[in-house]
Scaffold this motif. Structure first.
Motif, PDB file in Angstrom:
ATOM      1  N   PRO A  95       0.839  -0.982  -0.268  1.00 37.83           N
ATOM      2  CA  PRO A  95      -0.120  -0.191  -0.297  1.00 37.83           C
ATOM      3  C   PRO A  95       0.880   1.198   0.260  1.00 37.83           C
ATOM      4  O   PRO A  95       0.238   2.476  -0.479  1.00 37.83           O
ATOM      5  N   ILE A  96       1.451   1.514   0.530  1.00 34.56           N
ATOM      6  CA  ILE A  96       3.061   1.880   0.821  1.00 34.56           C
ATOM      7  C   ILE A  96       3.173   2.774  -0.627  1.00 34.56           C
ATOM      8  O   ILE A  96       3.429   4.047  -1.212  1.00 34.56           O
ATOM      9  N   ALA A  97       4.019   1.653  -0.860  1.00 32.19           N
ATOM     10  CA  ALA A  97       4.993   1.687  -2.899  1.00 32.19           C
ATOM     11  C   ALA A  97       3.544   2.727  -3.366  1.00 32.19           C
ATOM     12  O   ALA A  97       3.551   3.327  -4.349  1.00 32.19           O
ATOM     13  N   LEU A  98       2.318   2.199  -3.192  1.00 25.72           N
ATOM     14  CA  LEU A  98       1.675   2.217  -4.531  1.00 25.72           C
ATOM     15  C   LEU A  98       0.555   3.576  -4.134  1.00 25.72           C
ATOM     16  O   LEU A  98       0.649   4.746  -5.372  1.00 25.72           O
ATOM     17  N   ARG A  99       0.914   4.051  -3.092  1.00 23.43           N
ATOM     18  CA  ARG A  99       0.098   5.631  -2.492  1.00 23.43           C
ATOM     19  C   ARG A  99       1.207   6.639  -2.717  1.00 23.43           C
ATOM     20  O   ARG A  99       0.522   7.519  -3.645  1.00 23.43           O
ATOM     21  N   GLU A 100       2.557   6.080  -2.930  1.00 22.66           N
ATOM     22  CA  GLU A 100       3.216   6.762  -3.127  1.00 22.66           C
ATOM     23  C   GLU A 100       4.397   7.189  -4.689  1.00 22.66           C
ATOM     24  O   GLU A 100       4.572   7.966  -4.677  1.00 22.66           O
ATOM     25  N   GLY A 210      14.083   8.340  -8.871  1.00 24.66           N
ATOM     26  CA  GLY A 210      15.092   8.253  -8.070  1.00 24.66           C
ATOM     27  C   GLY A 210      15.109   7.033  -6.703  1.00 24.66           C
ATOM     28  O   GLY A 210      16.671   7.444  -6.351  1.00 24.66           O
ATOM     29  N   GLY A 211      14.689   6.323  -6.606  1.00 27.74           N
ATOM     30  CA  GLY A 211      14.944   5.519  -5.584  1.00 27.74           C
ATOM     31  C   GLY A 211      14.155   6.045  -4.255  1.00 27.74           C
ATOM     32  O   GLY A 211      14.321   5.404  -3.332  1.00 27.74           O
ATOM     33  N   VAL A 212      13.458   7.451  -4.040  1.00 25.90           N
ATOM     34  CA  VAL A 212      12.835   7.651  -2.794  1.00 25.90           C
ATOM     35  C   VAL A 212      11.584   6.810  -2.546  1.00 25.90           C
ATOM     36  O   VAL A 212      11.691   6.625  -1.708  1.00 25.90           O
ATOM     37  N   ALA A 213      10.609   6.223  -2.992  1.00 27.40           N
ATOM     38  CA  ALA A 213       9.581   5.169  -2.679  1.00 27.40           C
ATOM     39  C   ALA A 213      10.271   4.151  -2.551  1.00 27.40           C
ATOM     40  O   ALA A 213      10.069   3.244  -1.553  1.00 27.40           O
ATOM     41  N   THR A 214      11.715   4.011  -2.296  1.00 29.57           N
ATOM     42  CA  THR A 214      12.141   2.281  -2.316  1.00 29.57           C
ATOM     43  C   THR A 214      12.461   2.672  -1.417  1.00 29.57           C
ATOM     44  O   THR A 214      12.878   1.121   0.030  1.00 29.57           O
ATOM     45  N   ALA A 215      12.873   3.637  -0.704  1.00 31.33           N
ATOM     46  CA  ALA A 215      13.788   3.915   0.451  1.00 31.33           C
ATOM     47  C   ALA A 215      12.972   4.239   1.424  1.00 31.33           C
ATOM     48  O   ALA A 215      13.085   3.813   2.622  1.00 31.33           O
ATOM     49  N   ARG A 216      11.842   4.935   1.103  1.00 26.81           N
ATOM     50  CA  ARG A 216      10.430   4.487   2.230  1.00 26.81           C
ATOM     51  C   ARG A 216      10.633   3.346   2.543  1.00 26.81           C
ATOM     52  O   ARG A 216       9.811   2.528   3.787  1.00 26.81           O
ATOM     53  N   LEU A 217      10.220   2.131   1.575  1.00 25.14           N
ATOM     54  CA  LEU A 217       9.755   0.988   1.897  1.00 25.14           C
ATOM     55  C   LEU A 217      10.820  -0.095   2.628  1.00 25.14           C
ATOM     56  O   LEU A 217      10.408  -0.463   3.613  1.00 25.14           O
ATOM     57  N   ARG A 218      12.135   0.389   1.983  1.00 25.60           N
ATOM     58  CA  ARG A 218      12.747   0.204   3.402  1.00 25.60           C
ATOM     59  C   ARG A 218      12.945   0.850   4.646  1.00 25.60           C
ATOM     60  O   ARG A 218      12.486  -0.206   5.779  1.00 25.60           O
ATOM     61  N   ASP A 219      12.514   2.102   5.202  1.00 25.38           N
ATOM     62  CA  ASP A 219      12.263   2.814   6.628  1.00 25.38           C
ATOM     63  C   ASP A 219      11.362   1.536   7.051  1.00 25.38           C
ATOM     64  O   ASP A 219      11.242   1.512   8.091  1.00 25.38           O
ATOM     65  N   ALA A 220       9.386   2.237   6.309  1.00 22.22           N
ATOM     66  CA  ALA A 220       9.433   0.745   6.831  1.00 22.22           C
ATOM     67  C   ALA A 220       9.191  -0.488   6.403  1.00 22.22           C
ATOM     68  O   ALA A 220       8.588  -0.789   8.396  1.00 22.22           O
ATOM     69  N   GLU A 291      13.695  12.390   9.747  1.00 24.24           N
ATOM     70  CA  GLU A 291      14.203  11.845  10.882  1.00 24.24           C
ATOM     71  C   GLU A 291      13.652  10.147  10.581  1.00 24.24           C
ATOM     72  O   GLU A 291      14.706   9.145  10.681  1.00 24.24           O
ATOM     73  N   ALA A 292      13.064   9.918   9.516  1.00 25.17           N
ATOM     74  CA  ALA A 292      12.822   8.451   9.552  1.00 25.17           C
ATOM     75  C   ALA A 292      13.942   8.452   8.606  1.00 25.17           C
ATOM     76  O   ALA A 292      13.481   6.559   9.418  1.00 25.17           O
ATOM     77  N   SER A 293      14.829   7.709   8.123  1.00 31.44           N
ATOM     78  CA  SER A 293      15.447   6.954   7.448  1.00 31.44           C
ATOM     79  C   SER A 293      16.707   6.515   8.548  1.00 31.44           C
ATOM     80  O   SER A 293      16.450   5.376   9.338  1.00 31.44           O
ATOM     81  N   LEU A 294      16.852   7.293   9.237  1.00 35.35           N
ATOM     82  CA  LEU A 294      17.823   7.117  10.476  1.00 35.35           C
ATOM     83  C   LEU A 294      17.390   6.279  11.415  1.00 35.35           C
ATOM     84  O   LEU A 294      18.453   5.400  12.519  1.00 35.35           O
ATOM     85  N   VAL A 295      16.252   6.961  12.236  1.00 38.10           N
ATOM     86  CA  VAL A 295      15.730   6.571  13.279  1.00 38.10           C
ATOM     87  C   VAL A 295      15.198   5.243  13.106  1.00 38.10           C
ATOM     88  O   VAL A 295      14.795   3.828  13.860  1.00 38.10           O
ATOM     89  N   ALA A 296      14.820   4.724  11.917  1.00 34.55           N
ATOM     90  CA  ALA A 296      14.509   3.231  11.424  1.00 34.55           C
ATOM     91  C   ALA A 296      15.865   2.271  11.748  1.00 34.55           C
ATOM     92  O   ALA A 296      15.735   0.802  11.947  1.00 34.55           O
ATOM     93  N   CYS A 297      16.679   3.094  10.892  1.00 32.70           N
ATOM     94  CA  CYS A 297      18.167   2.044  11.314  1.00 32.70           C
ATOM     95  C   CYS A 297      18.794   1.489  12.268  1.00 32.70           C
ATOM     96  O   CYS A 297      18.645   0.654  13.015  1.00 32.70           O
TER      97      CYS A 297
END
Length: 363
Positions: A95-100, A210-220, A291-297
């Motif tokens: 759902p995140i990939a499709l909506r974004e 440019g890979g933004v959505a994929t990065a969001r999927l990794r974080d989620a 902050e999402a990527s860092l705190v997800a890591c």
């Protein structure tokens, strides 16, 4: 400042917990784990009745339009019950990939079906984190070639969302010509994982961002895995404490021995701070995106290390019984092991966190 779950989130947590207690006892988990397809339609239907499938689908497409923190609350309960159901990919990442990154046609076609439980979409993005020999997907002219390992929520999918080597996402029908899907066996028999081999398979590209959505999927994905591990760790601590209060040795309950008390206390002391870390990471995904990527890591790597300790120590408290199938402790042990490695082990994720903060160069 009182940072905690809202009343609605507490009600959601309690509703999912009761649902899983009724529909997914350990006997049912064991039965599912012994099948080729471990996923439980019985549990999945019950969760659909609670609206879990449409949590992250926008309201205009028939969903509930909830946040990743809400999804993390559900994931924690799924880990606690070692529930054999698809969730991470089909009800969070897809759902995140499709909506974004999906176009209006893709959203209108897939999101309502995901929300209703009519369609299931797997996700394969592991190669954007670490690439094994012989793996990786290339795209050209609307076709995919190569291999994607560890497609999540693999069984029963109607389509897959796949990342190519450049980080762009593509939507591939499960019956697409040129696609060969192979089920994989992992240590965790409560999850379904597969390998996707592409030989000129037709695919619909999602947005070229440019890979933004994929990065969001990794974080989620990392946040949801951390929340799942949090629930599994809680269950293992409770089981160790309960066992220590029942098992007698040398005429005494083993829970009265100082060494066992220390083992249980240290598990709880390491585990409990993870809760606020996971909650904040889930909150940041929607509310503090910078902050999402860092705190997800941080959440993924820290909970992975803590709950490996919890899994080992809980097993030790149980003594030789902890290694047997009779108690079923191994289902939580293996679930924590799966959560630790998928979408990047602690070492890889910490290296990524260091690069995000400018301490090292990105790989």
């Amino acid at each position: 400042m009182d940072f905690g779950l809202s009343q609605d989130q507490q009600m959601l947590r309690d509703a999912v917990s009761r649902c899983l207690a009724d529909t997914s006892p350990l006997s049912h988990v064991r039965e599912c784990a012994e099948r080729d397809n471990p996923l439980s339609d019985q549990v999945l239907r019950a969760l659909h009745d609670l609206g879990v499938a449409g949590m992250l689908v926008p309201e205009e497409h028939g969903g509930l339009g909830m946040t990743l923190l809400d999804a993390a609350v559900v994931a924690e309960q799924l880990g606690y019950a070692v529930a054999p159901v698809p969730f991470l990919a089909s009800q969070v990442l897809a759902p995140i990939a499709l909506r974004e990154a999906g176009n209006e046609e893709q959203k209108a076609h897939w999101l309502p079906k995901i929300a209703s439980g009519e369609a299931r979409v797997g996700v394969a993005i592991s190669e954007t984190i670490e690439v094994r020999d012989g793996a990786g997907v290339s795209s050209a002219g609307g076709k995919l070639n190569g291999t994607a390992l560890f497609a999540l929520d693999f069984e029963g999918d109607d389509a897959y969302i796949v990342a190519d080597s450049g980080g762009r996402l593509h939507l591939v029908g499960a019956k697409a010509s040129g696609l060969k899907a192979i089920a994989l066996t992992t240590i965790d028999r409560t999850r379904s994982v597969g390998e996707l081999r592409f030989d000129g398979a037709e695919a619909e590209p999602l947005a070229d961002d440019g890979g933004v959505a994929t990065a969001r999927l990794r974080d989620a994905g990392r946040v949801i895995l951390a929340a799942d591990s949090l629930g599994a760790g809680q269950a293992m601590i409770e089981k160790a404490v309960d066992y220590a209060g029942q098992r007698e040795q040398f005429g005494r309950l083993i829970g009265s021995f100082q060494a066992v008390k220390h083992m249980c206390a240290e598990m709880a002391a390491r585990h409990e701070p993870c809760r606020s870390l996971v909650w904040y990471a889930a909150h940041a995904f929607d509310a503090v995106p910078n902050e999402a990527s860092l705190v997800a890591c941080h959440a993924k790597s820290h909970t992975a290390e803590v709950h490996r300790f919890v899994a080992r120590t809980s097993t030790e408290v149980h003594g030789g019984m902890g290694f047997t199938d009779l108690l079923g402790l191994h289902y939580w042990f293996k679930r924590i092991g799966f959560d630790r490695q998928v979408l990047g082990g602690p070492e890889a994720v910490r290296a990524e966190a260091a690069a995000l903060q400018g301490w090292t160069k990105a790989a």
